[in-house]
Design a protein around this motif. Structure first.
Motif, short mmCIF file in Angstrom:
data_model
loop_
_atom_site.label_atom_id
_atom_site.label_comp_id
_atom_site.label_asym_id
_atom_site.label_seq_id
_atom_site.Cartn_x
_atom_site.Cartn_y
_atom_site.Cartn_z
N ASP A 4 -5.21 0.50 12.69
CA ASP A 4 -3.84 0.78 12.23
C ASP A 4 -3.64 0.31 10.80
OD1 ASP A 4 -3.20 1.84 14.69
OD2 ASP A 4 -2.25 0.01 15.43
N GLU A 5 -4.16 -0.85 10.48
CA GLU A 5 -4.02 -1.39 9.12
C GLU A 5 -4.78 -0.53 8.12
OE1 GLU A 5 -2.14 -4.00 7.90
OE2 GLU A 5 -1.26 -3.95 9.90
N LYS A 6 -5.95 -0.05 8.51
CA LYS A 6 -6.73 0.81 7.61
C LYS A 6 -6.00 2.13 7.36
CE LYS A 6 -11.24 -1.06 8.74
NZ LYS A 6 -12.52 -0.83 9.40
N ARG A 8 -2.75 2.54 7.53
CA ARG A 8 -1.60 2.20 6.70
C ARG A 8 -2.02 2.06 5.24
NH1 ARG A 8 1.71 -2.76 8.65
NH2 ARG A 8 2.28 -1.28 10.24
N GLY A 11 -2.64 5.47 3.82
CA GLY A 11 -1.35 6.13 3.63
C GLY A 11 -0.64 5.64 2.38
N GLU A 12 -0.67 4.33 2.16
CA GLU A 12 -0.04 3.78 0.96
C GLU A 12 -0.76 4.26 -0.30
OE1 GLU A 12 -0.15 -0.43 1.66
OE2 GLU A 12 1.84 -0.43 2.58
N LYS A 15 0.21 8.01 -0.77
CA LYS A 15 1.62 8.11 -1.14
C LYS A 15 1.83 7.62 -2.58
CE LYS A 15 6.17 6.59 0.38
NZ LYS A 15 6.89 5.71 1.30
N GLU A 38 2.45 0.95 -5.47
CA GLU A 38 2.22 1.28 -4.06
C GLU A 38 0.73 1.51 -3.79
OE1 GLU A 38 4.20 4.31 -0.85
OE2 GLU A 38 5.29 3.78 -2.67
N GLY A 42 -1.87 -0.63 -1.35
CA GLY A 42 -2.79 -0.03 -0.39
C GLY A 42 -4.22 -0.47 -0.65
N ARG A 45 -4.58 -4.02 0.66
CA ARG A 45 -4.62 -4.03 2.13
C ARG A 45 -6.00 -3.56 2.62
NH1 ARG A 45 -0.28 -3.89 5.64
NH2 ARG A 45 1.08 -3.16 3.98
N GLU A 46 -6.54 -2.54 1.96
CA GLU A 46 -7.86 -2.05 2.35
C GLU A 46 -8.93 -3.12 2.09
OE1 GLU A 46 -10.37 2.01 1.87
OE2 GLU A 46 -9.49 1.21 0.03
#
Length: 57
Positions: A4-6, A8, A11-12, A15, A38, A42, A45-46
């Motif tokens: 889910d985090e990957k 997200r 997606g960020e 986007k 943004e 992302g 987070r990755e």
């Protein structure tokens, strides 16, 4: 949870890239800056998820 985090993160990134490109195309520096931020969020987070995966194996 990691999947889910990957998702997200991707997606960020997508986007943010779209927002940045659109902002540049219409000459809106604020929108382009928001897109860069943004996308960077992302990317971070990755990177976090990749680090977690590296320590799991």
């Amino acid at each position: 949870m990691s999947g889910d985090e990957k998702m997200r993160a991707k997606g960020e990134q997508v986007k943010g890239a779209i927002k940045e490109t659109t902002g540049r195309a219409i000459g809106n520096e604020r929108m382009a800056g928001e897109g860069r931020a943004e996308r960077a969020k992302g990317d971070a987070r990755e990177a976090k998820e990749k680090t977690k995966d590296a320590f799991r194996h």
